[in-house]
Design an enzyme around this catalytic site. Structure first.
Site, mmCIF file in Angstrom:
data_model
loop_
_atom_site.group_PDB
_atom_site.id
_atom_site.type_symbol
_atom_site.label_atom_id
_atom_site.label_comp_id
_atom_site.label_asym_id
_atom_site.label_seq_id
_atom_site.Cartn_x
_atom_site.Cartn_y
_atom_site.Cartn_z
ATOM 1 N N ASP A 157 -18.183 -4.163 21.057
ATOM 2 C CA ASP A 157 -18.150 -3.916 19.611
ATOM 3 C C ASP A 157 -19.464 -4.293 18.939
ATOM 4 O O ASP A 157 -19.478 -4.768 17.804
ATOM 5 C CB ASP A 157 -17.016 -4.726 18.936
ATOM 6 N N CYS A 193 7.044 11.025 20.287
ATOM 7 C CA CYS A 193 7.256 9.698 19.696
ATOM 8 C C CYS A 193 6.443 9.521 18.411
ATOM 9 O O CYS A 193 5.268 9.881 18.350
ATOM 10 C CB CYS A 193 6.877 8.613 20.711
ATOM 11 N N CYS A 200 4.909 4.411 16.090
ATOM 12 C CA CYS A 200 3.776 3.714 15.479
ATOM 13 C C CYS A 200 3.498 4.214 14.065
ATOM 14 O O CYS A 200 3.056 3.444 13.202
ATOM 15 C CB CYS A 200 2.528 3.844 16.341
ATOM 16 N N CYS A 235 -4.695 0.393 5.526
ATOM 17 C CA CYS A 235 -4.315 -0.389 6.706
ATOM 18 C C CYS A 235 -4.386 -1.883 6.413
ATOM 19 O O CYS A 235 -5.390 -2.376 5.884
ATOM 20 C CB CYS A 235 -5.243 -0.022 7.863
ATOM 21 N N CYS A 276 1.983 -1.326 14.489
ATOM 22 C CA CYS A 276 1.881 -0.061 15.216
ATOM 23 C C CYS A 276 1.613 -0.273 16.695
ATOM 24 O O CYS A 276 2.003 0.540 17.536
ATOM 25 C CB CYS A 276 0.818 0.845 14.590
ATOM 26 N N CYS A 299 4.995 0.284 20.233
ATOM 27 C CA CYS A 299 4.744 1.352 21.210
ATOM 28 C C CYS A 299 5.651 1.204 22.438
ATOM 29 O O CYS A 299 5.685 0.147 23.075
ATOM 30 C CB CYS A 299 3.287 1.334 21.650
#
Length: 371
Positions: free
Chosen positions: A133, A190, A193, A213, A243, A247
């Protein structure tokens, strides 16, 4: 020779604590650049201007380093050993995202990447660069191209083996290594999420509006939490795992055994009252070697006060009232809102009447007026 080198590289990566590895071509994610540009053009990145800087560099690693011939993607499992959503029912305690409950993964993974990169140069020659990152790199599309998983409808990486719980590291190398087959989407029909998101941050599958978010709001957002999202935040004080945690592929994930990434006892379900009393020094001490420290004390206490306002615990009003005198305008404004949620209207009105509007900041004055 390159196939033998890759086999040895895979073994060495495992010895260093990486849970998965894959190799892809530097030019494998051209399509991801178009989606990223659409994300930026819509303004969905919010105040994260660093994302908008040189966007063309993100979709092709060769623009970052022209000599790169192979991209090695590595993953470290950080799956929790308990349900991350259970804390949301403990309203007087704060919910900190799983990834931030232990030591900063940047530091942990960077050391391993450097060690693996040194091994690769010694074993196969060439040159290398490592990233966690830390550069304009689209890690998730590269990870999918390298076979580590796929970007799910929540835009995060999903693995059939590790669910939604992988930290990613990247090594660029001038060596030509055999490529792995890209993974494909296994989300099917699905929508778990998307449907669980408290703030409706997904305008469509595979699209995220970061401005809605909770992870963005509690970490990247530097100003007051927009009023429309405060109730939905609940007791989430740093990030949001909803989210990720919901899963279905997580049923195959095994809890991480990495000691350095293990949750610290005090960060699993910290007491909101205790957190509200943190000054700058105690905040830094509590979150030493933690990614939380980068938000700074004032933004963190802002989040804590929103959680206090959502706690339905009248006893916490004293903590919010004390923070009306905090040195930070951001904190004082959040304290006003928290009190507006906890106190009966007549008590809040009485408290507001005793405030000195001419002596307080405009934003705090607005909070008194709007609450």
């Amino acid at each position: 020779m390159s196939a033998i080198l890759k086999e040895s590289l895979t073994r060495q990566a495992s010895l260093l604590g990486f849970d998965c590895i894959g190799v892809t071509d530097p030019g494998a994610i051209a399509q991801a650049g178009r989606h990223f540009r659409e994300f930026l053009d819509s303004g969905a990145h919010g105040d994260m201007e660093w994302l908008a800087a040189n966007p063309e560099r993100r979709s092709d690693p060769r623009t970052l380093w022209s000599q790169v011939r192979s991209v090695i993607m590595l993953g470290v499992n950080y799956a929790p050993d308990e349900d991350p959503l259970a804390i949301l029912q403990q309203r007087t305690r704060g919910a900190i995202s799983v990834y931030a409950q232990g030591d900063d993964y940047h530091d942990v993974i960077r050391k391993r990447l450097k060690a693996l990169a040194r091994w690769l140069v010694a074993a196969g020659g060439g040159d290398v660069k490592v990233f966690v990152d830390t550069a304009a790199i689209m890690e998730k599309p590269l990870a999918q191209a390298a076979g580590l998983g796929w970007q799910g409808k929540h835009t995060n990486l999903v693995s059939r083996q590790f669910g939604s719980w992988l930290f990613l590291g990247v090594i660029f190398t001038t060596s030509e290594l055999p490529r792995d087959e890209a993974d494909i989407d296994h989300c099917g029909s699905c929508r778990a999420c998307l449907d669980i998101c408290p703030t409706a941050a997904f305008p469509a599958p595979y699209k995220l509006d970061a401005r809605r978010c909770i992870s963005y709001l509690t970490i990247e957002n530097k100003g007051p939490i927009p009023r429309e999202f405060r109730k939905a935040m609940g007791n989430r004080i740093y990030g949001c795992d909803d989210c990720l945690a919901v899963c279905p592929w997580n049923k195959f994930a095994q809890a991480s055994h990495e000691a350095k990434l293990a949750p610290r006892g005090g960060l699993r379900a910290p007491d909101l009252a205790a957190l509200a009393r943190l000054d700058d020094a105690s905040f830094r001490a509590l979150f030493a070697k933690s990614p939380v420290k980068r938000t700074g004390r004032d933004r963190f206490i802002r989040n804590v006060l929103i959680a206090i306002g959502n706690s339905n615990d009248r006893a916490l009003a004293a903590e919010a009232e004390r923070l009306l005198g905090d040195a930070s305008e951001l904190v004082r404004g959040a304290a006003v809102w928290a009190l507006s949620q906890l106190l009966p209207p007549n008590e809040f009105a009485s408290l507001a009447s005793r405030a000195a509007p001419a002596e307080i900041d405009a934003s705090v004055k607005a909070e008194w007026h709007l609450s």
